[in-house]
Design a protein around this motif. Structure first.
Motif, PDB file in Angstrom:
ATOM      1  N   TRP A  33       0.841  -1.199   0.000  1.00 51.93           N
ATOM      2  CA  TRP A  33       0.000   0.000   0.000  1.00 51.93           C
ATOM      3  C   TRP A  33       0.874   1.246   0.000  1.00 51.93           C
ATOM      4  CZ3 TRP A  33      -4.673   1.293  -1.181  1.00 51.93           C
ATOM      5  CH2 TRP A  33      -5.247   2.474  -0.687  1.00 51.93           C
ATOM      6  N   TRP A  34       1.851   1.233   0.864  1.00 54.62           N
ATOM      7  CA  TRP A  34       2.761   2.373   0.962  1.00 54.62           C
ATOM      8  C   TRP A  34       3.519   2.562  -0.353  1.00 54.62           C
ATOM      9  CZ3 TRP A  34       8.134   3.034   0.862  1.00 54.62           C
ATOM     10  CH2 TRP A  34       8.571   4.300   1.309  1.00 54.62           C
ATOM     11  N   THR A  38       3.134   6.117  -2.237  1.00 55.30           N
ATOM     12  CA  THR A  38       4.103   7.098  -1.770  1.00 55.30           C
ATOM     13  C   THR A  38       4.821   7.816  -2.910  1.00 55.30           C
ATOM     14  OG1 THR A  38       5.954   7.471  -0.289  1.00 55.30           O
ATOM     15  CG2 THR A  38       6.062   5.512  -1.656  1.00 55.30           C
ATOM     16  N   LYS A  43      11.046   5.317  -1.683  1.00 52.93           N
ATOM     17  CA  LYS A  43      10.289   4.305  -2.427  1.00 52.93           C
ATOM     18  C   LYS A  43      11.236   3.353  -3.185  1.00 52.93           C
ATOM     19  CE  LYS A  43       6.870   3.515  -5.988  1.00 52.93           C
ATOM     20  NZ  LYS A  43       5.658   3.966  -6.646  1.00 52.93           N
TER      21      LYS A  43
END
Lengths: 224, 267
Positions: A33-34, A38, A43
């Motif tokens: 999800w992140w 993001t 990342k």
């Protein structure tokens, strides 16, 4: 044909794969999800770290686990001080090793399906007054359903087929760490080819069925 | 730039095409003997000009590869059954088997002073894990089992076993401290004649059946003089010195006959 020891290896493998898959979904979902949302400069590094087990030989992972989680390693000292003992040669150790090793197989499909949702459905939900948790569970999760199924199947199947890590940190203890792939390997090495073939053919058939289920599912549910 | 690349490429191709086959010998070596064999192979190459290509692996794996057509010409096994089996199956040249070394078993810990020189620690317990090589796959593992049986400790210690698939992995368990102690090969803890850091008990040889390591000339090497020369060289005094220095026992010295295998008598 299936000896008691081999039957126990099959059971142990299924337990390991189920537990690992459950843990992977719990851990992998927030990570995916992140990664999908993001714009942080972290990342790239995090995504690369998650994908590492795809390219590293499992023996590398097993070797580091053995060094770090042993009584002389940093993590091993910590876990021993906490009264948890050390990970190598335990079922828990295999779960941890397999979780790390199968992480990309769960995170990547989830991340893809979260990304495919796009920002719009979530924005719409937000304007209708849904909070972040509500948006996640009632909008994102149902839309990413296929991603979850793919992730669970791949995580499970990949753990069943896992070999290098469990060989390195397992110690081949019957009923504890002697899983199916190790049992097959032992039979092959001991030139017990008929036992090896029985188990190996079972694993091939199982893996094929799992992948068949996966691909049929994908073909069925192509978004129109 | 492009031209230089072309030049590099073509010289690589030329190098690959250079014929060196005539004096090459390909030898498959049990992993535990890889260290000494490298030294022996280097000395052999220096002395005879033959080039030695070495492949190392578990004996069982090498056996499976030989059965499936691997191009090995000499096999140095970690046991005596595999060469015998190969000979019986016609993959080894009849009458060329000989023992080149006897393995010695040691109980080893990476902690100094942990293992006493009589192995009494085994009976005292106080450790969580005892590493052994998988007795089904590795002769040293089977030897460890027979030692524990002789000492009447087998059933007591069995729950503490952690198994490496071979002695290399078994040593790894001990060196990383994950197992407090383990049965390994003396050859693994001797590094050029000196023991590794830690403590060990050299297990008396009457407690386990001899760990005879046999070599055999394989069918693929039957016509290769270099392969025969290597098999002969393994029995020379200089090769024997290397073998002994690496923690192996020696078979009886060969008499004047050089192509005949020494008898399979125990020492």
């Amino acid at each position: 044909m299936l000896s008691a020891a081999d039957a126990s290896a099959v059971r142990l493998t299924l337990e390991l794969a189920s537990l690992t898959t459950a843990l992977l979904l719990l851990l992998g979902t927030p990570i995916a999800w992140w990664l999908a949302r993001t714009t942080s400069r972290w990342k790239g590094p995090i995504a690369a770290g998650v994908a590492l087990p795809l390219v590293l030989p499992p023996t590398v992972l097993g070797f580091y686990l053995l060094l770090l989680c042993g009584p002389n390693g940093a993590i091993g000292r910590l876990s021993a001080a906490l009264g948890l003992g050390t990970l190598p040669f335990t079922f828990g150790g295999l779960v941890v090793g397999s979780t790390l090793y199968s992480l990309p197989f769960v995170v990547q499909p989830l991340q893809n399906s979260f990304e495919a949702i796009g920002a719009r459905p979530l924005e719409v939900a937000a304007t209708l007054g849904a909070g972040p948790w509500d948006r996640f569970f009632t909008v994102a999760v149902p839309l990413a359903r296929k991603g979850f199924i793919t992730a669970a199947i791949l995580g499970f199947a990949h753990t069943v087929g896992e070999f290098g890590v469990v060989l390195m940190i397992g110690g081949g203890i019957p009923n504890k760490t002697r899983v199916l792939s190790v049992a097959i390997y032992e039979h092959v090495e001991a030139l017990e080819y008929s036992d090896a073939q029985f188990l190996a053919a079972g694993l091939v058939a199982f893996s094929f069925l799992v992948l068949l289920a996966l691909y049929s599912l994908r073909a069925d549910s192509r978004p129109s | 730039m492009n031209r230089r690349l072309m030049w590099c490429w073509s010289s690589c191709l030329l190098l690959l095409a250079t014929p060196t086959r005539a004096s090459e010998v390909s030898v498959a070596v049990a992993s535990n003997f890889a260290g000494p064999m490298q030294i022996i192979a280097d000395a052999f190459a220096k002395k005879t000009g033959h080039h030695v290509t070495m492949v190392t692996g578990a004996t069982g794996k090498l056996y499976a590869q030989i059965k499936n057509g691997a191009p090995f010409e000499v096999l140095l096994a970690a046991d005596d059954t595999t060469p015998a089996k190969l000979e019986a199956e016609g993959l080894g040249v009849a009458g060329t088997r000989f023992s080149y070394a006897f393995g010695k078993l040691a109980l080893y810990s990476s902690k100094a002073g942990y293992v006493d020189t009589a192995g009494a620690i085994l009976g005292q317990g106080g450790f969580q894990h005892l590493a052994i090589a998988n007795p089904k796959l590795a002769p040293y593992g089977a030897a460890a089992i027979s030692v524990l049986r002789e000492l009447h400790l087998l059933e007591m210690l069995r729950p503490k076993f952690v198994q490496g698939e071979n002695i290399a992995q078994t040593l790894e368990f001990v060196v990383t401290g994950n197992a407090e102690l383990g049965f390994v090969a003396l050859s693994q803890i001797l590094v050029s004649g000196k023991a590794r850091e830690g403590s060990y008990w050299l297990v008396p040889e009457q407690l386990y059946p001899a760990l005879r390591q046999d070599a055999v000339l394989l069918k693929k090497g039957e016509k290769n003089a270099a392969a025969r020369a290597l098999a002969t060289y393994l029995r020379t005094e200089s090769a024997r010195r290397v073998i002994e220095r690496h923690g192996y026992g020696l078979p009886p010295a060969p008499s004047g006959e050089h192509s005949e295998a020494p008898p399979h008598a125990s020492k």
